[in-house]
Design a protein around this motif. Structure first.
Motif, PDB file in Angstrom:
ATOM      1  N   SER A  62       0.818  -1.215   0.000  1.00 46.05           N
ATOM      2  CA  SER A  62       0.000   0.000   0.000  1.00 46.05           C
ATOM      3  C   SER A  62       0.853   1.267   0.000  1.00 46.05           C
ATOM      4  O   SER A  62       0.472   2.277  -0.601  1.00 46.05           O
ATOM      5  N   PHE A  63       2.021   1.237   0.650  1.00 42.82           N
ATOM      6  CA  PHE A  63       2.847   2.449   0.722  1.00 42.82           C
ATOM      7  C   PHE A  63       3.358   2.843  -0.658  1.00 42.82           C
ATOM      8  O   PHE A  63       3.245   4.001  -1.068  1.00 42.82           O
ATOM      9  N   ILE A  64       3.926   1.886  -1.391  1.00 41.49           N
ATOM     10  CA  ILE A  64       4.480   2.256  -2.701  1.00 41.49           C
ATOM     11  C   ILE A  64       3.375   2.470  -3.732  1.00 41.49           C
ATOM     12  O   ILE A  64       3.600   3.155  -4.732  1.00 41.49           O
ATOM     13  N   LEU A  65       2.185   1.915  -3.486  1.00 41.99           N
ATOM     14  CA  LEU A  65       1.078   2.182  -4.401  1.00 41.99           C
ATOM     15  C   LEU A  65       0.585   3.617  -4.286  1.00 41.99           C
ATOM     16  O   LEU A  65      -0.014   4.151  -5.218  1.00 41.99           O
ATOM     17  N   THR A  66       0.833   4.253  -3.147  1.00 40.95           N
ATOM     18  CA  THR A  66       0.386   5.634  -2.919  1.00 40.95           C
ATOM     19  C   THR A  66       1.554   6.603  -2.779  1.00 40.95           C
ATOM     20  O   THR A  66       1.341   7.773  -2.446  1.00 40.95           O
ATOM     21  N   LEU A  67       2.786   6.146  -3.041  1.00 44.68           N
ATOM     22  CA  LEU A  67       3.972   6.999  -2.893  1.00 44.68           C
ATOM     23  C   LEU A  67       4.103   7.923  -4.106  1.00 44.68           C
ATOM     24  O   LEU A  67       4.335   7.472  -5.226  1.00 44.68           O
ATOM     25  N   SER A  68       3.959   9.208  -3.868  1.00 50.29           N
ATOM     26  CA  SER A  68       4.118  10.222  -4.915  1.00 50.29           C
ATOM     27  C   SER A  68       5.463  10.918  -4.714  1.00 50.29           C
ATOM     28  O   SER A  68       5.635  11.689  -3.763  1.00 50.29           O
ATOM     29  N   HIS A  69       6.423  10.635  -5.597  1.00 56.67           N
ATOM     30  CA  HIS A  69       7.775  11.188  -5.429  1.00 56.67           C
ATOM     31  C   HIS A  69       8.322  11.595  -6.786  1.00 56.67           C
ATOM     32  O   HIS A  69       8.420  10.781  -7.706  1.00 56.67           O
ATOM     33  N   SER A  70       8.672  12.879  -6.920  1.00 54.67           N
ATOM     34  CA  SER A  70       9.299  13.384  -8.142  1.00 54.67           C
ATOM     35  C   SER A  70      10.807  13.198  -8.052  1.00 54.67           C
ATOM     36  O   SER A  70      11.387  13.254  -6.964  1.00 54.67           O
ATOM     37  N   TYR A  71      11.450  12.999  -9.201  1.00 53.58           N
ATOM     38  CA  TYR A  71      12.900  12.796  -9.208  1.00 53.58           C
ATOM     39  C   TYR A  71      13.485  13.242 -10.536  1.00 53.58           C
ATOM     40  O   TYR A  71      12.760  13.425 -11.529  1.00 53.58           O
ATOM     41  N   HIS A  72      14.797  13.416 -10.549  1.00 56.98           N
ATOM     42  CA  HIS A  72      15.512  13.758 -11.785  1.00 56.98           C
ATOM     43  C   HIS A  72      16.051  12.475 -12.398  1.00 56.98           C
ATOM     44  O   HIS A  72      16.690  11.672 -11.723  1.00 56.98           O
ATOM     45  N   LYS A  73      15.773  12.280 -13.678  1.00 63.56           N
ATOM     46  CA  LYS A  73      16.140  11.017 -14.319  1.00 63.56           C
ATOM     47  C   LYS A  73      17.650  10.781 -14.340  1.00 63.56           C
ATOM     48  O   LYS A  73      18.104   9.649 -14.438  1.00 63.56           O
ATOM     49  N   GLU A  74      18.460  11.850 -14.236  1.00 64.63           N
ATOM     50  CA  GLU A  74      19.915  11.694 -14.262  1.00 64.63           C
ATOM     51  C   GLU A  74      20.388  10.835 -13.092  1.00 64.63           C
ATOM     52  O   GLU A  74      21.309  10.015 -13.247  1.00 64.63           O
ATOM     53  N   MET A  75      19.763  10.992 -11.926  1.00 62.91           N
ATOM     54  CA  MET A  75      20.140  10.175 -10.770  1.00 62.91           C
ATOM     55  C   MET A  75      19.885   8.698 -11.042  1.00 62.91           C
ATOM     56  O   MET A  75      20.724   7.845 -10.754  1.00 62.91           O
ATOM     57  N   PHE A  76      18.731   8.394 -11.611  1.00 63.62           N
ATOM     58  CA  PHE A  76      18.371   7.002 -11.891  1.00 63.62           C
ATOM     59  C   PHE A  76      19.267   6.419 -12.985  1.00 63.62           C
ATOM     60  O   PHE A  76      19.687   5.258 -12.905  1.00 63.62           O
ATOM     61  N   LEU A  77      19.594   7.210 -14.007  1.00 65.82           N
ATOM     62  CA  LEU A  77      20.463   6.727 -15.083  1.00 65.82           C
ATOM     63  C   LEU A  77      21.865   6.440 -14.563  1.00 65.82           C
ATOM     64  O   LEU A  77      22.491   5.442 -14.950  1.00 65.82           O
TER      65      LEU A  77
END
Length: 362
Positions: A62-77
């Motif tokens: 339930s937590f990750i189904l409702t987790l709203s988090h913005s991020y910069h794609k450079e970090m993930f790449l």
């Protein structure tokens, strides 16, 4: 002087970007950045939340189904490009913003509140002798002994659960007509209140994205779950990219579930407040025609997705060809410049004098 110049060129050519641990990781970055990002859909605090979340009551999703988090794609790449995984896939190690980071199963339990014990589904789906008759009985109400891939034959709750899973937890872009064996198994376990290792499911999915770094993989899959990775890095290491986020959350809407619930009594958004539920569900007219329409729309979505993939591949091929042509032109230009420099150095070193004019009559 010539040898010194060569040494400087070699030194310059061997330098690498400080955001990567090796040249191979820097090369892999180009392949990851060329992949598409599939954003996980989030359940918002509305009436769909209260209709959907009870279906996942046997899980800790339930937590990750409702987790709203913005991020910069450079970090993930950067995380994916430098990713290293332990043999048991219980820890992810990487290098992000010039800092070594790790994400292990305990982190997913602590920060995302996921279950960290139970069956490992990626192993179960490959090694165990799964009773598909039992799975099909749960998902479709029949006892077929082989896996059934078609989505439109699923029961209502099974269709809703797999829709949420493939849009949020196990993102699968493009094909909405078929369901994978893994997705069928997860849906079955949720509907039968059977616990499983949810943290390991996320770790295995992120690990599977490592295939993109291999050159022999021609058709790159979409990358996803960046919001979960960046959320943990922010909470655990206080890592925040200095530029504004590029990836914003996408939310489920009531309209996206209306056809799944098969509720003809809902017209538009519910603006009249809570209503008493009918004692029996209203009958759905012409159920076969309804399923046929759903299948046709799913097929159209798949065809459009495949067409866009073909266009994307064509554009990538043209870009690679253009880069090769430009590299050849640069090579020829460098060769000409070297010859000009050689001629110039000859005249500079020897300074030959032109022959003096001689008078034939002298």
């Amino acid at each position: 002087m010539a040898s010194s110049s060569k040494r400087s060129k070699v030194s310059k050519g061997s330098s690498r970007n400080e955001n990567f641990l090796s040249k191979d990781n820097e090369t892999a970055y180009g392949r990851f950045s060329a992949s598409k990002i599939t954003s996980s859909r989030i359940l918002i605090q509305s009436d769909i939340n209260f209709q959907i979340l009870p279906l996942f009551s046997s899980t800790q999703l339930s937590f990750i189904l409702t987790l709203s988090h913005s991020y910069h794609k450079e970090m993930f790449l950067q995380f994916l490009s430098n990713l290293r995984v332990t043999p048991e896939c219980t820890r992810l190690s990487s290098f992000v913003m010039q800092q070594k980071v790790t994400i292990d199963k305990e982190d997913l339990g602590n920060f995302l509140h996921l279950r960290t014990e139970g069956d490992r589904l990626h192993t179960l789906i490959q090694e165990a002798d799964i009773s598909w008759s039992l799975v099909n009985d749960t998902l479709r109400g029949n006892k077929d002994k082989v896996h059934q891939p078609r989505v439109y034959t699923l029961l209502q709750n099974a269709r809703i659960i797999q829709h949420v899973l493939r849009s949020s937890i196990i993102p699968k872009a493009g094909d909405r007509v078929n369901i994978t064996p893994l997705l069928s198994l997860v849906t079955h376990l949720i509907m039968t209140n059977t616990p499983f290792d949810e943290a390991q499911l996320i770790l295995d999915y992120i690990h599977s994205l490592s295939d993109i770094r291999h050159p022999q993989i021609k058709r790159k899959k979409n990358i996803a779950l960046g919001h979960l990775v960046c959320y943990i890095l922010e909470k655990k290491y206080n890592l925040i990219y200095p530029e504004p986020p590029t990836e914003e959350p996408i939310f489920f809407t009531n309209a996206s579930f209306r056809s799944l619930f098969h509720d003809p009594t809902v017209e538009g958004e519910d603006s009249e407040g809570d209503k008493e539920a009918p004692s029996e569900p209203a009958p759905v007219p012409n159920q076969n025609a309804f399923h046929d329409i759903i299948q046709r729309f799913d097929t159209m979505e798949t065809n459009f997705g495949q067409r866009f993939d073909q266009i994307d591949l064509h554009m990538k091929t043209q870009e690679d060809r253009h880069n090769l042509d430009m590299a050849w032109i640069r090579g020829q230009t460098d060769y000409i410049n070297q010859n000009v420099a050689m001629i110039n150095s000859y005249f500079t070193a020897f300074n030959p004098q032109p022959p003096s004019d001689q008078d034939p009559g002298a």
